[in-house]
Structure formats: structure tokens, C-alpha cells
Design a protein around this motif. Structure first.
Motif, short mmCIF file in Angstrom:
data_model
loop_
_atom_site.label_atom_id
_atom_site.label_comp_id
_atom_site.label_asym_id
_atom_site.label_seq_id
_atom_site.Cartn_x
_atom_site.Cartn_y
_atom_site.Cartn_z
N THR A 75 0.86 -1.18 0.00
CA THR A 75 0.00 0.00 0.00
C THR A 75 0.89 1.23 0.00
N GLY A 76 0.56 2.21 -0.83
CA GLY A 76 1.35 3.42 -0.92
C GLY A 76 2.03 3.54 -2.28
N GLN A 77 2.82 4.61 -2.42
CA GLN A 77 3.49 4.89 -3.69
C GLN A 77 4.99 4.93 -3.48
N LEU A 78 5.74 4.02 -4.16
CA LEU A 78 7.19 3.93 -4.02
C LEU A 78 7.86 5.18 -4.58
N LYS A 79 8.79 5.77 -3.82
CA LYS A 79 9.46 7.00 -4.23
C LYS A 79 10.93 6.79 -4.55
N GLY A 135 -8.54 10.95 -10.92
CA GLY A 135 -9.32 11.35 -9.76
C GLY A 135 -8.46 12.05 -8.71
N PRO A 136 -9.09 12.45 -7.59
CA PRO A 136 -8.34 13.14 -6.55
C PRO A 136 -7.36 12.22 -5.82
N ALA A 137 -6.34 12.80 -5.22
CA ALA A 137 -5.36 12.03 -4.44
C ALA A 137 -6.02 11.50 -3.18
N ARG A 138 -5.51 10.35 -2.72
CA ARG A 138 -6.03 9.72 -1.51
C ARG A 138 -4.89 9.39 -0.55
N TYR A 139 -5.22 9.39 0.75
CA TYR A 139 -4.24 9.05 1.78
C TYR A 139 -4.40 7.60 2.19
N PHE A 140 -3.27 6.92 2.41
CA PHE A 140 -3.26 5.52 2.84
C PHE A 140 -2.28 5.33 3.99
N HIS A 141 -2.49 4.23 4.69
CA HIS A 141 -1.48 3.77 5.65
C HIS A 141 -0.50 2.89 4.88
#
Length: 388
Positions: free
Chosen positions: A204-208, A231-237
Motif C-alpha cells: 500500500t502506498g506509492q514507491l518513491k 481522480g483526486p489524491a487519496r491518503y493511505f497507511h
């Protein structure tokens, strides 16, 4: 007057030929509360403790007296003094109430969720004499706490005391684990050290970062803010398995002569305290000139749930012994390599050792062992995202 408070007061009617002379003697020898004449009689009010002296003075003055009034708790209770059944019952009831106020009615165990662990703890406490019916001032809670930890492999820490007739056993179990983190809180994953990325699996999340990148401590690895083109950005754990390669150094020293303090025998000393007065009870003997670590505990004595000005104080005197040990060069190295082995077992067990270089440095005092590692392991650290 303190006498009249404790013993009450008594009023006498005195008649005789020379009551004026008697009144002077009463004033001189008795603690008179009031004294007056009415008609041919003398009326005197004195503390109950002075009654016998007044009787003697009346007898010497050829006067007769009559008790016309008594006041106070002493005279109210006096009529029961010859009723031995009543007195015996009152004393027995008082003794029973005093005993029950200081007797264990319940043992409450706080800490373990497993019934089997609670049963084990109760069994140990029962073997040490702590169960329903135990007289609380006779219990050495300091010794009991230490004994519970020593006798149970599942108890890591214990604190035992009482509130009224309930004995509370607070324990921390060796198998207790911290609750799982709340996965609903948005978070990033950052690097907890300087390293080179060798593996990155993101759930979960986006690798940087990319495999092969060099990162520094605190650098963002996985973002919890995921942006979408549609779509709009979303927050995740963020959840990810980020493995990095990094260097780590461990250093240990061993002196040829080592002086340390170790714990010796523990002696328990008990005393009965009444306000500031301390009365020693039969206890173990302390060594003259010895150095002790002292831990104290005080258990109040209660009656009807009211704390009395009495308490049983227990002091645990643990002797501190200065231990001196000499090491040869070979013994010092053996000790150091054993510590290095334990370090790798306890602190590097979740990491892969790629390489290790060990160096030994000696000086006049001892030996220093240094180990330079190249390791691979998890470097990701959760960092919560605070959203306004």
C-alpha cells in the motif's frame, strides 16, 4: 479538664458540722469543678477520678456525702463492668472485627488474560501462605513479589500490595505483546538509516525510490499520499517491505581487571510503627560495615475500614558486594567473542550478514574488539501523516 473528659464528673451532697473547713480541703486536694453551699449542705462537683479522695476527706471531717449526679461515658460503662458476659462478648467482638479488618478476603490478579497463568500464580501465592484468611500484617509483600518472579517462568515483573482486605497482584507476563498499530492512520515509510536499496515490495502506498538508489536516514521511501490521473489524491497507511544494504559497527571492551557490584543475600527487617515511634520486630541481622541497597514497604493496620495510626513496615536490605576479577588476555578475548556472538544472536537475527571484519586492539588496561558489518535488512520506518 482532661480528667473530667476521661473519667466523667460526679456531684456530691455533703452534710456535717464543719463543712466550711471541708470545702477548703476539697479546694486544696481535689480538682474541683464547682463548689457551693445551699441550706446546711455543701454541693461539690469533681472529676470521677477524685471521688475516692473526696470520700477520704469527708471521713476525716466526720461528714457524710451522697452522690446525687454522675456524668460521662465512664459512669455509663461502669454498670456493665461486673456483667462479665457482656464484657467478654464486647472484647471478643472487638478482637474479631480487628482481625477481620486485617485479613485477606480476596486475592485479585491483574495482568494475565490466560486462566491457566492465573491458576499458576494463585498456586504459588498459596504455597507462600497468601490466600483467603491470611493475616495481612504477617505478609512480606516485598519478598512475595520477588519470589513470584523467581518461581514462575511466565511472570516477568510483579507488584503485590493490599487495599483493605483485598490483595492485588499486578503482573507483567513475559508473553505480553504490544497491540498492533492502527492501520487506519495515514502514514509514509521513511528510511531509518543510510543505505542502498536492494529490494522493494509495496503493498500500500506509492514507491518513491528505485532498487539501487542510495538513501539517507529520514528520506521518504513510500508515500501514503497516492495521486491518480483520473481522480483526486487519496491518503493511505503505507505498507511495504523495503530491504537495504548498509554498514554497521559494534565495539566491545574488556578490562584485564574488572571491579563490579553484585547482589548478595537479602535480609528482611520488620518493625511496628505508631505515629513516629518505631518498635523493631524479630528480624534478620545485618553485617557490620556492609553496603546495602534498601527497599521499604509499609502496610497500615485497619479497623472497620479505617486506617489506624499503626503500620507494619518491611525493609529489604540487599547486600552490595564488590566483585573483583582478573582476566588473562585469552580470557578477555573469549569473553569478548562470547558477547559478540550474543550481540549477533539478539540484535542482528532479523538481518542478513553480508560480511564481517573483526579487529582486536590491546592497551595496558584491556582489549577492545571491533566488528564492522555489511548487512541487509528492513530499513523502512512508519511516519504518520498529520492532515489539517
Amino acid at each position: 479538664m482532661i480528667d473530667s473528659v476521661i473519667f466523667g464528673s460526679v456531684t456530691l451532697k455533703i452534710d456535717g458540722f464543719d463543712v466550711n473547713l471541708l470545702s477548703e480541703e476539697l479546694y486544696k486536694q481535689c480538682k474541683v469543678i464547682s463548689l457551693y453551699e445551699s441550706g446546711d449542705s455543701l454541693f461539690a462537683t469533681i472529676p470521677g477520678s477524685q471521688l475516692r479522695k473526696a470520700e477520704s476527706l469527708c471521713s476525716q471531717s466526720d461528714c457524710v456525702f451522697e452522690v446525687i449526679k454522675t456524668r460521662g461515658v465512664f459512669f455509663r460503662l461502669k454498670k456493665y463492668f461486673r456483667r462479665f458476659g457482656f464484657l467478654t462478648g464486647a472484647l471478643a467482638a472487638s478482637a474479631l472485627i480487628f482481625y477481620l479488618s486485617n485479613t485477606v478476603m480476596k486475592v485479585e490478579i491483574v495482568g494475565p488474560a490466560d486462566d491457566a497463568q492465573k491458576a499458576e500464580i494463585r498456586q504459588i501465592l498459596s504455597a507462600e501462605g497468601v490466600r483467603a484468611g491470611t493475616y495481612i500484617p504477617s505478609v512480606n509483600f516485598l519478598k512475595l513479589s520477588a519470589g513470584l518472579v523467581a518461581q514462575s517462568d511466565s511472570v516477568a515483573w510483579a507488584s503485590i500490595g493490599n487495599v483493605g482486605s483485598v490483595v492485588y497482584v499486578n503482573v507483567s507476563m513475559a508473553t505480553n505483546r504490544l497491540p498492533a498499530e492502527n492501520t487506519r492512520i495515514p502514514s509514509n515509510i521513511v528510511s531509518d538509516r543510510d543505505a542502498v536499496i536492494v529490494k522493494a515490495d509495496v503493498m500500500t502506498g506509492q514507491l518513491k525510490v528505485l532498487v539501487g538508489d542510495a538513501v539517507c536516514k529520514g528520506q521518504l521511501l513510500v508515500s501514503g499520499l497516492v495521486e491518480y490521473e483520473t481522480g483526486p489524491a487519496r491518503y493511505f497507511h503505507s505498507r511495504a517491505n523495503i530491504v537495504g544494504r548498509y554498514e554497521q559497527r559494534a565495539e566491545f571492551s574488556q578490562k584485564y581487571r574488572e571491579i563490579s557490584q553484585i547482589h548478595g543475600e537479602t535480609v528482611y527487617r520488620r518493625s511496628l510503627k505508631f505515629f513516629e515511634l518505631e518498635i523493631p520486630l524479630p528480624s534478620g541481622l545485618l553485617k557490620d560495615g556492609a553496603n546495602y541497597e534498601i527497599v521499604t514497604e509499609s502496610i497500615p493496620v485497619k479497623l472497620f475500614g479505617i486506617t489506624l495510626p499503626f503500620s507494619i513496615e518491611t525493609a529489604a536490605y540487599t547486600e552490595l558486594i564488590e566483585d573483583e576479577k582478573d582476566y588473562s588476555d585469552a580470557e578477555a578475548l573469549k569473553s569478548l567473542y562470547r558477547r559478540l556472538e550474543l550481540y549477533e544472536k539478539n540484535f542482528l537475527s532479523g538481518q542478513k550478514i553480508i560480511s564481517r571484519e573483526v579487529s582486536e586492539v590491546r592497551d595496558g588496561d584491556g582489549v577492545t574488539l571491533s566488528a564492522d558489518y555489511v548487512l541487509e535488512g528492513q530499513i523502512g520506518e512508519v511516519s504518520e501523516i498529520y492532515i489539517d
